[in-house]
Design a protein around this motif. Structure first.
Motif, PDB file in Angstrom:
ATOM      1  N   ASP A   2       0.844  -1.134  -0.025  1.00 16.48           N
ATOM      2  CA  ASP A   2       0.073  -0.029   0.141  1.00 16.48           C
ATOM      3  C   ASP A   2       0.791   1.231  -0.105  1.00 16.48           C
ATOM      4  O   ASP A   2       1.770   1.425   0.947  1.00 16.48           O
ATOM      5  CB  ASP A   2      -0.796   0.027   1.248  1.00 16.48           C
ATOM      6  CG  ASP A   2      -2.001   0.948   1.014  1.00 16.48           C
ATOM      7  OD1 ASP A   2      -2.124   1.801   0.260  1.00 16.48           O
ATOM      8  OD2 ASP A   2      -2.854   1.073   1.864  1.00 16.48           O
ATOM      9  N   ASP A   3       0.739   1.979  -0.885  1.00 20.67           N
ATOM     10  CA  ASP A   3       1.554   3.370  -1.053  1.00 20.67           C
ATOM     11  C   ASP A   3       3.056   3.158  -1.274  1.00 20.67           C
ATOM     12  O   ASP A   3       3.667   4.004  -1.148  1.00 20.67           O
ATOM     13  CB  ASP A   3       1.267   4.428   0.073  1.00 20.67           C
ATOM     14  CG  ASP A   3      -0.189   4.931   0.130  1.00 20.67           C
ATOM     15  OD1 ASP A   3      -1.079   4.387  -0.797  1.00 20.67           O
ATOM     16  OD2 ASP A   3      -0.547   5.776   0.935  1.00 20.67           O
ATOM     17  N   ASP A  30      -0.207  -0.562  -4.715  1.00 25.08           N
ATOM     18  CA  ASP A  30      -1.719   0.088  -5.393  1.00 25.08           C
ATOM     19  C   ASP A  30      -1.185   1.551  -5.850  1.00 25.08           C
ATOM     20  O   ASP A  30      -2.208   2.019  -6.410  1.00 25.08           O
ATOM     21  CB  ASP A  30      -2.415  -0.050  -4.334  1.00 25.08           C
ATOM     22  CG  ASP A  30      -2.567   1.017  -3.178  1.00 25.08           C
ATOM     23  OD1 ASP A  30      -1.124   1.459  -2.838  1.00 25.08           O
ATOM     24  OD2 ASP A  30      -3.396   1.540  -2.662  1.00 25.08           O
ATOM     25  N   ASN A  31      -0.357   2.263  -5.204  1.00 24.44           N
ATOM     26  CA  ASN A  31      -0.279   3.464  -5.799  1.00 24.44           C
ATOM     27  C   ASN A  31       1.252   3.967  -5.540  1.00 24.44           C
ATOM     28  O   ASN A  31       1.776   3.419  -4.588  1.00 24.44           O
ATOM     29  CB  ASN A  31      -1.220   4.403  -5.814  1.00 24.44           C
ATOM     30  CG  ASN A  31      -1.801   4.447  -4.181  1.00 24.44           C
ATOM     31  OD1 ASN A  31      -2.750   4.034  -3.800  1.00 24.44           O
ATOM     32  ND2 ASN A  31      -0.815   5.012  -3.460  1.00 24.44           N
TER      33      ASN A  31
HETATM   34 MG    MG Z   1      -2.681   3.200  -1.584  1.00 29.47          MG
END
Ligand code: MG
Length: 472
Positions: free
Chosen positions: A38-39, A273-274
């Motif tokens: 995540d991130d 995810d990003n």
């Molecule tokens: Mg994220």
């Protein structure tokens, strides 16, 4: 003497009536482990240039498989990105945008087909561990979307009463097993360890069946937490410590596979995810020369690390520079396992040749940010960015390193800009005037996408969009 006659005879019968023979027509069913951080930023792995911390297990994973250098998420934000990877579909087509919180009364429509449902229909055991973020009501939980089991958080780990900017807006953060809340988190120090141990348990329990494990780490999304064994271990601070613990987790999983003799029958996919949440300064990841971060359609927001490793099947130590996206994972796994594709239209395509390190035909990809704005089109090395407003850290802002975010400013991009990412991955030089044919081609792709999925920047509705699931 009798044995010398008997053995050739037995061999004949075994060869002639080998009961295993018909099974050869059934495709191989590798175990599949999809790890989604995540991130985590493009530059956060040693093999992608990380400095300040080490990721030896992730680097070994890359050395044992193929590493993509131009791999994208279509939406640089949690919920939308998760909807895309799990359904092989642009999330705006599914009416999912941004990041859902505890007030949302919607989620991924149960009519949509996830990777878990796709593989389950082929006999896979399916488990999810980590952050879901596709609707927190029971109707939308992983157990209703093809997963046999779930252990994790319904949404982001910052959606709790300790949020640095929204004190007391969020209720206590639930930890869910199956569909039951088993605890409310007071802190998150053990989260990565719990996810890891639950993953090892799942692998061990299902070692005799083909299994699909979706491990969606909550870290390194803020607030950053590590267990005692990693606190203070990196040169960089909290973010580096968290990265090292995620790296350890990957090492634990590979060790378990090795111990169980599953290494050569397991495909591991690792991605994020990003990009980095830049307003958190030292608590965000490394841009590695890319422009901007999470929440934007610039490369820093949408380009992520991606590794595919399957010893004996995927060649080792390959680097793939061609474009691919998370939406391609579902159709690739469906093809690989001879599973049925979803009935509803999906947007991804089979990228198995790319995963083998080969060249493949180019196709256009569309990057959205929020509320159905078509912000960019990517075709191979070319990227066309359309006029839109994006967030940025205002120049002169003091960068913090304590988990408190600074305020974003906003910039309006007034004209469309074309970039040659093979020479300019930092998106600094608009080459539109020198490449009118490329511009026409990418505008043509964009027009097709707008007719299909709409574009809020042009006030257009699409004809191919579907609805999110809603309660009430
Ligand atoms: Mg994220």
């Amino acid at each position: 003497m009798k044995f010398t006659i008997l053995i050739p005879l037995l061999t004949f019968f075994i060869l002639a009536f080998d009961p295993i023979e018909p099974i050869k027509s059934i495709p191989e069913r590798p175990n599949i482990i999809l790890i989604f951080a995540d991130d985590m930023a493009y530059g956060d792995l040693g093999s992608y240039g990380a400095i300040g911390w080490k990721t030896p297990h992730l680097d070994q994973l890359a050395a044992d498989g193929v590493k993509f250098t131009q791999f994208y998420v279509p939406h640089a934000v949690c919920t939308a990105s998760r909807a895309a990877i799990l359904t092989g579909t642009y999330a705006n087509r599914l009416e999912l945008f941004g990041a859902l919180d505890h007030t949302a009364n919607h989620g991924l429509n149960p009519e949509e087909t996830t990777i878990a449902e796709t593989l389950k229909s082929s006999g896979y055991k399916t488990g999810m561990i980590g952050k879901w973020h596709l609707g927190h009501h029971p109707e939308f939980l992983p157990t209703r979307q093809g997963f046999d089991s779930f252990f994790g958080l319904p949404y982001s780990n910052d959606m709790w009463p300790n949020h640095p900017e929204s004190k007391n807006y969020y209720p206590p953060l639930p930890l869910i097993a199956g569909e039951e809340t088993i605890a409310y988190l007071e802190d998150q120090q053990e989260l990565t360890s719990w996810y890891t141990y639950k993953s090892l348990e799942f692998i061990e329990k299902n070692q005799d069946k083909p299994f699909f494990l979706y491990l969606a780490h909550s870290m390194p999304h803020v607030p950053l937490f590590v267990s005692d064994k990693f606190r203070g271990q990196s040169e960089q601070g909290a973010y580096g410590d968290v990265m090292m613990e995620i790296d350890w987790s990957v090492g634990q999983i590979r060790e378990k596979l090795e111990d169980l003799g599953l290494t050569e029958n397991t495909l591991i996919i690792f991605t994020s995810d990003n990009g980095p949440w830049l307003s958190y300064g030292g608590h965000a990841g490394l841009q590695a020369g890319l422009k901007e971060g999470k929440g934007t359609s610039w490369e820093g927001g949408i380009r992520v690390p991606a590794i595919f490793t399957w010893p004996g099947k995927i060649p080792a130590d390959k680097v793939q520079d061609q474009v691919a996206m998370t939406i391609d994972i579902l159709p690739t796994l469906a093809k690989l396992t001879n599973s049925k594709l979803p009935d509803l239209k999906i947007d991804g395509s089979d990228i198995w040749p790319l995963i083998l390190g080969e060249k493949s035909e180019l196709k256009p990809y569309f990057a959205y940010y929020n509320q159905n704005e078509l912000q960019a089109v990517i075709y191979g090395k070319w990227k066309l960015v359309f006029p839109h407003v994006y967030r940025t850290i205002p120049s002169g802002t003091e960068i913090r390193n304590d988990g408190i975010p600074v305020k974003y400013g906003y910039i309006r991009l007034e004209t469309a800009q074309l970039f040659d990412l093979s020479k300019d991955k930092g998106e600094t030089t608009d080459v539109a005037t020198h490449n009118p044919e490329i511009l026409d081609m990418l505008n043509g792709f964009a027009d097709q996408a707008r007719a299909d999925m709409g574009d809020k920047l042009r006030g257009m509705e699409g004809i191919g969009n579907r609805k999110a699931g809603r309660i009430n």
